[in-house]
Write an enzyme that holds these catalytic residues in place. Structure first.
Site, mmCIF file in Angstrom:
data_model
loop_
_atom_site.group_PDB
_atom_site.id
_atom_site.type_symbol
_atom_site.label_atom_id
_atom_site.label_comp_id
_atom_site.label_asym_id
_atom_site.label_seq_id
_atom_site.Cartn_x
_atom_site.Cartn_y
_atom_site.Cartn_z
ATOM 1 N N GLY A 45 -14.559 3.269 3.283
ATOM 2 C CA GLY A 45 -13.728 3.017 4.456
ATOM 3 C C GLY A 45 -13.096 4.313 4.931
ATOM 4 N N GLN A 50 -7.347 9.817 9.375
ATOM 5 C CA GLN A 50 -7.872 10.642 8.274
ATOM 6 C C GLN A 50 -8.759 11.779 8.769
ATOM 7 O OE1 GLN A 50 -9.196 7.036 5.826
ATOM 8 N NE2 GLN A 50 -8.641 8.532 4.269
ATOM 9 N N CYS A 94 -8.709 6.909 -2.232
ATOM 10 C CA CYS A 94 -8.623 7.229 -0.806
ATOM 11 C C CYS A 94 -9.253 8.596 -0.579
ATOM 12 C CB CYS A 94 -7.152 7.247 -0.380
ATOM 13 S SG CYS A 94 -6.907 7.614 1.360
ATOM 14 N N LEU A 95 -10.050 8.718 0.473
ATOM 15 C CA LEU A 95 -10.708 10.004 0.746
ATOM 16 C C LEU A 95 -9.687 11.103 1.061
ATOM 17 C CD1 LEU A 95 -13.808 8.836 2.824
ATOM 18 C CD2 LEU A 95 -13.716 9.497 0.414
ATOM 19 N N HIS A 136 -6.282 -1.684 3.267
ATOM 20 C CA HIS A 136 -6.042 -0.256 2.995
ATOM 21 C C HIS A 136 -6.222 0.565 4.279
ATOM 22 C CE1 HIS A 136 -6.771 3.458 0.312
ATOM 23 N NE2 HIS A 136 -7.124 3.858 1.519
ATOM 24 N N GLU A 137 -7.305 0.279 5.038
ATOM 25 C CA GLU A 137 -7.586 1.064 6.254
ATOM 26 C C GLU A 137 -6.573 0.775 7.360
ATOM 27 O OE1 GLU A 137 -9.436 3.458 5.730
ATOM 28 O OE2 GLU A 137 -10.380 2.664 3.932
ATOM 29 N N HIS A 140 -3.473 2.702 6.959
ATOM 30 C CA HIS A 140 -3.562 4.078 7.464
ATOM 31 C C HIS A 140 -3.102 4.163 8.922
ATOM 32 C CE1 HIS A 140 -5.337 6.618 4.383
ATOM 33 N NE2 HIS A 140 -6.299 5.744 4.134
#
Ligand code: NI
Length: 174
Positions: A45, A50, A94-95, A136-137, A140
């Site tokens: 995701g 991000q 998380c990226l 989660h996304e 963000h």
């Protein structure tokens, strides 16, 4: 085009993203870049902030690589309309916070509304990994990270390690 991923701590990851007003060529290109960046990382995701774009767009693909067909989803202006009382615990990463993982408790089921790149409205219920991923996304887009669910000591430890990681990365690129 693969875009650089913004790493925690960064002010852009703490901001609330704005609603997308309409589907434009620029938005479609943004979504393509996000998908490419997510697959390249690799991750399941990615949210627009991000890659430093403060707009309400997320991409995800929660299919397990070995035995499932790819399942790419682009969501524009996603909104959680309902969440279950029942909770689920997943180990999240998380990226923007690479190599750090922690268990996060979230609602097990969520009802999500969004529009796709054709401007079509969707409403779908998610469970399991997809539910965790979409929550989660969407977090963000509201300036929230999975480490914000942890206790202050654990959160500060991860943040300090990320500050050190970013300093070393910067030095390495000189
Ligand atoms: Ni993330």
């Amino acid at each position: 085009m693969i875009r650089p991923i913004v790493l925690h701590p960064d002010a852009r990851l703490k901001k609330k993203s704005v609603e997308v007003e309409g589907i434009t060529d620029a938005l479609i290109e943004l979504a393509e870049d996000m998908m490419e960046t997510m697959y390249h990382a690799p991750g399941i995701g990615l949210a627009a902030p991000q890659i430093g774009v403060l707009q309400r767009v997320i991409v995800m693909d929660c299919a397990k690589k070995e035995d499932e067909e790819p399942d790419p989803i682009v969501m524009v202006n996603p909104l959680i309309k309902a969440s279950s009382e029942e909770k689920n615990v997943y180990e999240e990463g998380c990226l923007s916070i690479p190599e750090h993982f922690a268990e996060v408790t979230r609602p097990e089921l969520v009802q999500v509304e969004w529009i796709d790149l054709n401007g079509k409205e969707h409403s779908e219920e998610f469970n399991g990994l997809k539910s965790t991923c979409v929550q989660h996304e969407i977090d963000h887009l509201n300036g929230k990270l999975f480490i914000d669910y942890l206790g202050p000591i654990k959160r500060q430890m991860i943040t300090r390690k990320m500050q050190k990681f970013k300093r070393e990365k910067l030095r390495g690129s000189e």
